[in-house]
Design an enzyme around this catalytic site. Sequence first.
Site, short mmCIF file in Angstrom:
data_model
loop_
_atom_site.label_atom_id
_atom_site.label_comp_id
_atom_site.label_asym_id
_atom_site.label_seq_id
_atom_site.Cartn_x
_atom_site.Cartn_y
_atom_site.Cartn_z
N ASN A 136 0.84 -1.21 0.00
CA ASN A 136 0.00 0.00 0.00
C ASN A 136 0.87 1.25 0.00
O ASN A 136 0.57 2.21 -0.71
CB ASN A 136 -0.95 -0.01 1.20
N LEU A 149 -2.56 1.99 18.38
CA LEU A 149 -2.12 3.20 19.07
C LEU A 149 -3.16 3.59 20.11
O LEU A 149 -4.36 3.39 19.91
CB LEU A 149 -1.95 4.32 18.05
N HIS A 163 -8.51 -1.30 5.98
CA HIS A 163 -8.77 -2.57 6.67
C HIS A 163 -9.29 -3.58 5.66
O HIS A 163 -10.17 -3.26 4.85
CB HIS A 163 -9.79 -2.35 7.79
N ASP A 216 -11.04 -0.32 14.42
CA ASP A 216 -11.80 -0.60 13.19
C ASP A 216 -13.26 -0.14 13.28
O ASP A 216 -14.16 -0.74 12.67
CB ASP A 216 -11.76 -2.11 12.86
N GLU A 233 -7.13 -2.53 -2.44
CA GLU A 233 -6.64 -1.45 -1.54
C GLU A 233 -5.66 -0.54 -2.28
O GLU A 233 -5.70 0.68 -2.13
CB GLU A 233 -5.93 -2.05 -0.33
C1 GRF Z 1 -3.29 -4.65 4.08
O1 GRF Z 1 -4.11 -5.63 3.51
C2 GRF Z 1 -4.00 -3.97 5.21
O2 GRF Z 1 -5.38 -3.85 5.02
C3 GRF Z 1 -3.72 -4.92 6.33
O3 GRF Z 1 -2.38 -5.29 6.14
C4 GRF Z 1 -2.09 -5.27 4.75
C5 GRF Z 1 -0.86 -4.46 4.57
O4 GRF Z 1 -0.16 -4.80 3.42
N1 GRF Z 1 -3.99 -4.32 7.62
P1 GRF Z 1 1.08 -3.97 2.92
O5 GRF Z 1 2.10 -3.90 4.04
O6 GRF Z 1 0.59 -2.60 2.50
O7 GRF Z 1 1.63 -4.75 1.76
#
Ligand code: GRF
Length: 192
Positions: free
Chosen positions: A13, A87, A103, A139, A168
């Site tokens: 991400n 956190l 999420h 969440d 995402e």
């Molecule tokens: C994502 O799927 C996020 O929703 C979850 O952990 C993953 C993180 O992936 N909490 P990355 O580190 O961005 O590859």
Amino acid sequence: MRIAVLVSGSGTNLQAIIDAGLPVSVVLSDRPDVVALDRANRAGIPTVVVDRNQWMPDREKFTQAVIDALVPFSIDLIALAGFMTILSAGFIDVYPGRVVNTHPSLLPAFKGAHAVRDALAAGVPETGCTIHYVVPEVDAGPIIEQVVVPVEADDTEDTLTERIKAAEQLVYPRVLARLIAERTASDPTVGG
Ligand code: GRF
């Protein structure tokens, strides 16, 4: 407008956020030696490690260390991107309405750290991802955007995780870009 991205793992991400050209001023990890930090280094973005092992289980002290580490970067918006330490509420007080998360489920379904596994176990035909504001309850913050992802009959936790992460990586940078544009427009003191 200055963004901090908080990571713990592979950083796909984060990579999508970098590739979208968003103004990432610092990448903060809660552990050393993760691929996300390599991605930041390659992009020339400053990195900070606030090692959870040094502070946890004292969540308040860990959170204060994260707050302190971010001060020099004058951050306007925090993007949690696979950040795996919760956190404490004090963090939101420092950045009210300015912390967002992705999420891997259609919240409010499947909260918590095993959202993909839980969705598979529940046998739902579709799941997805949720971009939401962070509030003290995990969440549970206001939803900004969701993307539906189908569950295939032969999915494993890995294959479904990858399909959700692909969603995402499309939606998270788009949402962040929109938030930045909105905030820049509404606050003339924030630079572009
Ligand atoms: C994502 O799927 C996020 O929703 C979850 O952990 C993953 C993180 O992936 N909490 P990355 O580190 O961005 O590859």
